[in-house]
Design an enzyme around this catalytic site. Structure first.
Site, PDB file in Angstrom:
ATOM      1  N   ASN A   1       0.717  -1.154   0.089  1.00  0.00           N
ATOM      2  CA  ASN A   1       0.037  -0.077  -0.050  1.00  0.00           C
ATOM      3  C   ASN A   1       0.786   1.275  -0.119  1.00  0.00           C
ATOM      4  OD1 ASN A   1       1.134  -0.209   2.445  1.00  0.00           O
ATOM      5  ND2 ASN A   1      -0.803   0.121   3.583  1.00  0.00           N
ATOM      6  N   GLY A   2       2.214   1.054  -0.600  1.00  0.00           N
ATOM      7  CA  GLY A   2       2.927   2.384  -0.637  1.00  0.00           C
ATOM      8  C   GLY A   2       3.944   2.193  -1.595  1.00  0.00           C
ATOM      9  N   LEU A   3       4.793   3.374  -1.952  1.00  0.00           N
ATOM     10  CA  LEU A   3       5.713   3.419  -2.736  1.00  0.00           C
ATOM     11  C   LEU A   3       6.958   3.274  -1.551  1.00  0.00           C
ATOM     12  CD1 LEU A   3       6.971   4.002  -5.573  1.00  0.00           C
ATOM     13  CD2 LEU A   3       7.092   6.525  -4.814  1.00  0.00           C
ATOM     14  N   VAL A   4       8.346   2.656  -2.332  1.00  0.00           N
ATOM     15  CA  VAL A   4       9.202   2.130  -1.405  1.00  0.00           C
ATOM     16  C   VAL A   4      10.540   2.894  -2.335  1.00  0.00           C
ATOM     17  CG1 VAL A   4      10.776   0.483  -0.394  1.00  0.00           C
ATOM     18  CG2 VAL A   4       8.268   0.218  -0.662  1.00  0.00           C
TER      19      VAL A   4
ATOM     20  N   LYS B   1       9.328   3.571   3.251  1.00  0.00           N
ATOM     21  CA  LYS B   1       7.887   3.260   2.461  1.00  0.00           C
ATOM     22  C   LYS B   1       7.119   4.464   3.057  1.00  0.00           C
ATOM     23  CE  LYS B   1       4.306  -0.097   2.157  1.00  0.00           C
ATOM     24  NZ  LYS B   1       3.831  -1.592   2.885  1.00  0.00           N
TER      25      LYS B   1
ATOM     26  N   ASP C   1      -0.052 -11.979   2.108  1.00  0.00           N
ATOM     27  CA  ASP C   1       0.783 -11.494   0.842  1.00  0.00           C
ATOM     28  C   ASP C   1       2.111 -11.923   0.727  1.00  0.00           C
ATOM     29  OD1 ASP C   1       0.717 -10.228  -1.646  1.00  0.00           O
ATOM     30  OD2 ASP C   1       1.327  -8.809  -1.005  1.00  0.00           O
TER      31      ASP C   1
END
EC number: 2.7.11.24
Length: 721
Positions: free
Chosen positions: A31-34, A49, A152
């Site tokens: 649920n985010g950009l790393v 993140k 996941d």
């Protein structure tokens, strides 16, 4: 550097102040950009993140992830250092403060790579796969003991340091707390696990699952490490279930009856013997590894090994040490769930909708499978919640072509196309999964208002329409063939459009042209043009100055050979070429050479034998041309360097009449009378006739070349000058 850093920060909206530098994108999490960055305080690279908080749902997911990763502390779990707000501000322990922010940053441990990148290079050795599987199970044992489901697990979320072969579980963006004392049926999100790693129970009941779904994913990952490819790679959920049934036996009759009510076309009377067992899918693995995998990849979650049981399996005995496999000392419970905190209103909390079991000792496998509907009403929606977004991977739901959207789904305003989705979370009867479907509809390549998979389907005539009806099966088959043809055509068009083939051909042609120019530039002598020119010149009258130059050159060559301190004027390669041409010249006049001997002591040999060396190579390379005259003829040196000793003159006189002899260095001194080979005697400038030609040969591997008539020697000299 500062401008580049600021530009990257502005493009991706990273606002961490001046503490973190050298930002590099790593990818997208659950649920985010790393990004990776260097922490100036400790001069260490970390992974950051960013989670954007746009609505209550995203705040809930972020808060859930933060609460989980803050408490988890294990060697096989990626460590979290701190949680930061905008501009790198420190967050308070008050979780409610997240509702006032628009983004949050999780600073965590930086890992070298992930398992997906490693498997792109090919399968792992079984010993490496067993070591990584042990670490994965060790981490899962701790996670499950904390009452947390990862939901996941896949190779991309397993991070590895290749130096010490340490594996760590990361990306808890889709993880959630699940207290085993409470029933979470109907309150679990659907379709979160990547399609290829979903268990059969998750495919049949997507909103009713247990910790066993993580173990199924772990088994699929272990098989992928051994083979280098995905174990069950279905295009959609129906095909995913079909691939599983072809390899995994269905032992319990109740499971077979449930499958019979959903996809009877794939169900046989005896499902205990699969068509393609794991022994065929994983050839070459040991029997212990196969037995270990078969106990993890079971159709029923009740038969599946838990993480703790898998660590006790004999296959893991070389690594397993229960005293060094810790469990959580502070597990999560129902009060740690975050719905009531985020919604800020007790009436909106789902805690009151959960049913408390009377017997809190029930295990996760003792939950009832169905509660609100009969088993015969179970439907399977063949949707593929794929992570990719290519048009080739978009799965089509055959039901979308039926008339009347509201007749297919529940009469609920949350699925009304004219109903605004933003305020739906404010209603007390709202279910979180419906909002999740609306929120992630654009990422799963499906209708944005699809209902729940199985229990929320309502068909037009309130009758059960199973997925075995002919029209649906035909539609799915046709879609699969069409998508395959489209994929082939699209692949070709991309290749032509990008010009990959043309570019490759142009590159090869340019390389060939460059190599040709390089050869032309480096070659010292064009023998074809030289021969053509000498033949043309041979018919012309020989000028006197050319004859004089020939005599001078002959005298110079004979004296140079007697001067041991004078270095050779040509390279070893040209010497070898000269020997080859001399051998051919001798072969032309074989009759006058047959009886000649070379006097060299024990190392003497027939000169006709010497000239026949590599004669077979002459046949194979009859078109090979060499410039051998550089060896036989050289320019006259300064007279001061041509003085010889009397002893050497004497030796020369003794051997003057010999046609060839070997010196101490192994070189062959050649002295051939011109009259014996048909060359007329020329007069030198001093008046003495020129009667012989002398040369020095070194025995070695020789290359053949065409013969030159003796009449062209004077013309050759003219060319060389």
């Amino acid at each position: 550097m500062a401008e580049k850093f600021e530009s990257l920060m502005n493009i991706h909206g990273f606002d961490l102040g001046s503490r973190y530098m050298d930002l590099k994108p790593l990818g997208c999490g659950g649920n985010g950009l790393v990004f990776s960055a260097v922490d100036n305080d400790c001069d260490k690279r970390v992974a950051i993140k960013k989670i954007v908080l746009t609505d209550p749902q995203s705040v809930k997911h972020a808060l859930r992830e933060i609460k989980i990763i803050r408490r988890l502390d294990h060697d096989n779990i990626v460590k979290v250092f701190e949680i930061l707000g905008p501009s790198g501000s420190q967050l308070t322990d008050d979780v409610g403060s997240l509702t006032e922010l628009n983004s949050v940053y999780i600073v965590q441990e930086y890992m070298e790579t992930d398992l997906a990148n490693v498997l792109e290079q090919g399968p792992l050795l079984e010993e490496h796969a067993r070591l990584f599987m042990y670490q994965l199970l060790r981490g899962l044992k701790y996670i499950h003991s904390a009452n947390v489901l990862h939901r996941d697990l896949k190779p991309a979320n397993l991070f590895i340091n290749t130096e010490d072969l340490v594996l760590k579980i990361g990306d808890f963006g889709l993880a959630r707390i699940m207290d085993p004392h409470y029933s979470h049926k109907g309150h679990l999100s659907e379709g979160l696990v990547t399609k290829w790693y979903r268990s059969p129970r998750l495919l049949l009941s997507p909103n009713n699952y247990t910790k066993a779904i993580d173990m199924w994913a772990a088994g699929c990952i272990f098989a992928e490490m051994l083979t280098g490819k995905t174990l069950f790679a279905g295009a959609h959920e129906l095909e995913q279930m079909q691939l599983i049934l072809e390899s995994i036996p269905v032992v319990h009759e109740e499971d077979r009856q449930e499958l019979l009510s959903v996809i009877p076309v794939y169900i046989r009377n005896d499902m205990t013997e699969p068509h393609k067992p794991l022994t065929q899918l994983l050839p070459g693995i040991s029997r212990e590894a196969l037995d270990f995998l078969e106990q993890i990849l079971t159709f029923s979650p009740m038969d599946r090994l838990t993480a703790e049981e898998a660590l006790s399996h004999p296959y893991m005995s070389i690594y397993s040490f229960p005293m060094d496999e810790p469990i959580s000392s502070h597990p999560f419970h129902i009060e740690d769930e975050v719905d009531d905190i985020l919604l800020m209103d007790e009436t909106h909390s789902h805690i009151y909708n959960w049913e408390r079991y009377h017997d809190c000792q029930f295990s996760e496998h003792d939950w009832p499978v169905h509660n609100n509907f009969d088993i015969d009403e179970v439907q399977l929606d063949p949707r593929a919640l794929s992570d990719v977004t290519d048009e080739e991977e978009v799965q089509v739901d055959p039901r979308k072509y039926l008339d009347g959207d509201r007749e297919k789904y529940l009469e609920d305003p949350a699925f009304d196309t004219n109903y605004s989705t933003e305020p739906c979370w404010q209603y007390s009867d709202h279910h979180e999964n419906k909002y999740c479907d609306l929120e992630c509809g654009h990422t799963c390549n499906y209708k944005t208002r699809s209902s729940s998979y199985l229990d929320n389907l309502v068909w037009r005539e309130s009758e059960v329409n199973h997925y075995y009806e002919p029209k649906l099966i035909i539609d799915l088959s046709n879609w699969k063939e069409q998508s395959k043809e489209k994929s082939d055509k699209k692949g070709k068009s991309k290749c032509e459009r990008n010009g990959l083939v043309k570019a490759q051909i142009a590159l090869e042609e340019a390389s060939q042209q460059l190599a040709g120019k390089e050869r032309e530039k480096n070659q010292g002598f064009d023998f074809d043009s030289f021969i053509a020119g000498t033949i043309q010149l041979s018919s012309q009258h020989e000028p006197t100055d050319v004859v004089d130059k020939l005599n001078d050159l002959n005298s110079s060559v004979s004296q140079l050979e007697l001067k041991s301190l004078i270095s050779k004027s040509v390279s070893q390669e040209k010497q070898e070429k000269g020997m080859a041409n001399l051998a051919q010249l001798e072969a032309l006049y074989q009759s006058s050479w047959d009886s000649q001997f070379v006097n060299g002591g024990e190392d003497c040999f027939f000169i006709n034998q010497f000239c026949e060396v590599r004669k077979d190579e002459q046949v194979e390379k009859e078109n090979t041309y060499t410039s051998y005259l550089d060896k036989f003829f050289s320019r006259k040196e300064d007279t001061e360097m041509l003085e010889t000793e009397p002893v050497e003159d004497g030796k020369l006189g003794e051997r003057g009449h010999e046609e060839g002899f070997l010196n101490n260095s192994g070189e062959f001194l050649f002295n051939k009378q011109l009259e014996s080979i048909g060359i007329p005697q020329f007069h030198s400038p001093v008046g003495s006739p020129l009667k012989s030609i002398q040369a020095t040969l070194t025995p070695s591997a020789m290359k053949s070349s065409p013969q030159i008539p003796h009449q062209t020697y004077s013309s050759i000299l003219k060319h060389l000058n």
